[in-house]
Design an enzyme around this catalytic site. Structure first.
Site, mmCIF file in Angstrom:
data_model
loop_
_atom_site.group_PDB
_atom_site.id
_atom_site.type_symbol
_atom_site.label_atom_id
_atom_site.label_comp_id
_atom_site.label_asym_id
_atom_site.label_seq_id
_atom_site.Cartn_x
_atom_site.Cartn_y
_atom_site.Cartn_z
ATOM 1 N N GLN A 86 2.151 5.575 -7.099
ATOM 2 C CA GLN A 86 1.474 5.021 -6.520
ATOM 3 C C GLN A 86 -0.141 5.875 -6.598
ATOM 4 O OE1 GLN A 86 1.231 4.008 -1.765
ATOM 5 N NE2 GLN A 86 0.678 2.237 -2.912
ATOM 6 N N TYR A 92 -7.212 1.951 2.575
ATOM 7 C CA TYR A 92 -8.066 3.543 1.902
ATOM 8 C C TYR A 92 -8.815 3.497 1.190
ATOM 9 C CZ TYR A 92 -3.215 4.691 2.835
ATOM 10 O OH TYR A 92 -1.733 4.721 4.074
ATOM 11 N N ARG A 109 10.672 -3.157 2.689
ATOM 12 C CA ARG A 109 12.348 -4.012 3.022
ATOM 13 C C ARG A 109 13.494 -4.228 2.796
ATOM 14 N NH1 ARG A 109 9.032 -6.769 7.983
ATOM 15 N NH2 ARG A 109 7.861 -7.550 6.331
#
Length: 412
Positions: free
Chosen positions: A110, A185, A361
């Site tokens: 990423q 971002y 998760r």
């Protein structure tokens, strides 16, 4: 495999069987999402512990795992001790790729640039960069009161750094890259009308606000070639007044699709202003305060806690209502993320025409989830309770992990 899946539903069959992603074949449609590892060594590169972390998902059978937050240049790091991609760390990158590949799993990196969302005190450009020169609340405790609006020369420098990082990852054996267009971002700062106040061809309408993000995609594609998968994580909407709307998100996906991206990951929220939209469930504020060392940042988080960390109760498939609107808008692969914890949810996503699912998760809870899904089918129960205590560990010395006891099968 056919025998193992004979009792499964069609959607679950689809999820756990192989799929093509541009020129790469994944052993299934399960992708480990980028969850910042915080597992670096003293040379600011990935540690052996980070490699072991990703190997746990590979040995558990994921189709692809994702190395998080690969900053494309030193100024792209939110903090100076974070990693950035450079030739000197090729050996560790290759070691990670070789380790993951032993298990038949693919590897993505990423690529994310923090832009104005920076606490980095060692900036070559002296100030954090962004689309517009603006007041910089997050930088105040570090003596950085203003961001620096980017001119076209700086845009070319940054786009080149994205491409260079992608090339280094590819040469190290990575099978794909994920460009971060979301979560507040740098590229998201251009997309959001809240942070992009430009009056030139890079500001105003969504087509203009997407001009620089599309330039980054163009540079990366030229570097890695036509048959190398490029994914993009976007913010569908951020639920912040004046920020990214769902209409902006749909336009973002369409423009990326038209520019030749291979897949769009449909996320939401912004890390700097509305992080709980990403997670839903228990607030992460308490544990973030536990690991925050800067007293001014701690004070600001306490004062703005209720407005910044909004209450979003967890429910399965909490981003599905928004995500389903994207299927008719694009032709590229769509990757769902957000509240897919139980097999009934995974089944529903596959049956609705999504191509892959990213899991954060649930895979932290059970790294062998793919193998357990094959073994147990609809009887599988993940056991993640959405306490979100894993998320603040991204800033903890021990790195991100599930705080619950090791996963064990319990009959549904």
């Amino acid at each position: 495999m056919d025998n193992l899946l004979s009792g499964h539903t069609n959607g679950l069959n689809k999820l756990v069987t192989e799929a093509k992603l541009n020129g790469v074949t994944l052993q299934n449609r399960i992708i480990k999402a980028a969850t910042f590892e915080s597992m670096l060594d003293t040379a600011n590169t990935i540690s052996d512990r980070c490699i072991e972390f990703h190997e746990s998902f590979a040995s558990g059978g994921v189709g692809m795992t994702t190395l998080a937050y690969c900053a494309p240049e030193p100024d792209g790091r939110m903090m100076e001790h974070y990693m950035y991609i450079r030739e000197e760390i090729h050996p560790q990158l290759k070691k990670l790729a070789d380790t993951v590949h032993k298990h038949g799993t693919k590897l993505s990196g990423q690529i994310a640039h923090c832009g104005a969302f920076s606490r980095n005190k060692k900036l070559s450009r002296k100030r954090p960069i962004g689309p517009t020169t603006m007041f910089n609340p997050i930088g105040i405790p570090y003596g950085s009161f203003l961001t620096r609006g980017m001119n076209e020369q700086v845009m070319r420098e940054v786009a080149t750094s994205f491409a260079r990082a992608a090339g280094i990852l590819k040469n190290a054996g990575f099978d794909a890259v994920e460009i971060h267009f979301g979560h507040g971002y740098l590229l998201s700062q251009f997309i959001s009308p809240l942070t992009n106040k430009r009056k030139d061809k890079y500001g105003g309408c969504i087509e203009n606000r997407m001009r620089f993000p599309l330039q980054v995609l163009e540079y990366v594609r030229k570097e890695v070639g036509t048959d190398f998968p490029i994914l993009g994580k976007i913010t569908m909407y951020d639920d912040v007044k004046g920020g990214i709307s769902l209409e902006d998100g749909l336009s973002t996906a369409r423009l990326l699709d038209q520019a030749g991206i291979d897949g769009v990951i449909l996320s939401a929220g912004t890390s700097s202003q509305n992080p709980m939209l990403l997670f839903h469930g228990q607030s992460i504020l308490k544990d973030l305060l536990k690991y925050e060392r800067n007293p001014l940042i701690r004070l600001g988080m306490k004062m703005l806690g209720k407005s910044m960390f909004k209450d979003y109760p967890y429910h399965e498939l909490y981003l599905l209502d928004a995500a389903r609107k994207f299927r008719d808008s694009v032709n590229c692969n769509l990757i769902y993320i957000g509240g897919a914890t139980e097999p009934e949810s995974m089944e529903k996503i596959m049956n609705m025409g999504f191509d892959f699912i990213q899991f954060g998760r649930p895979l932290l809870r059970d790294p062998a989830m793919p193998k357990h899904l094959i073994e147990l089918g609809m009887k599988y129960s993940n056991g993640c309770d959405h306490c979100n205590r894993c998320a603040p560990l991204m800033n903890a010395p021990e790195g991100i992990h599930c705080v619950l006891p090791e996963w064990e099968h319990t009959e549904k």
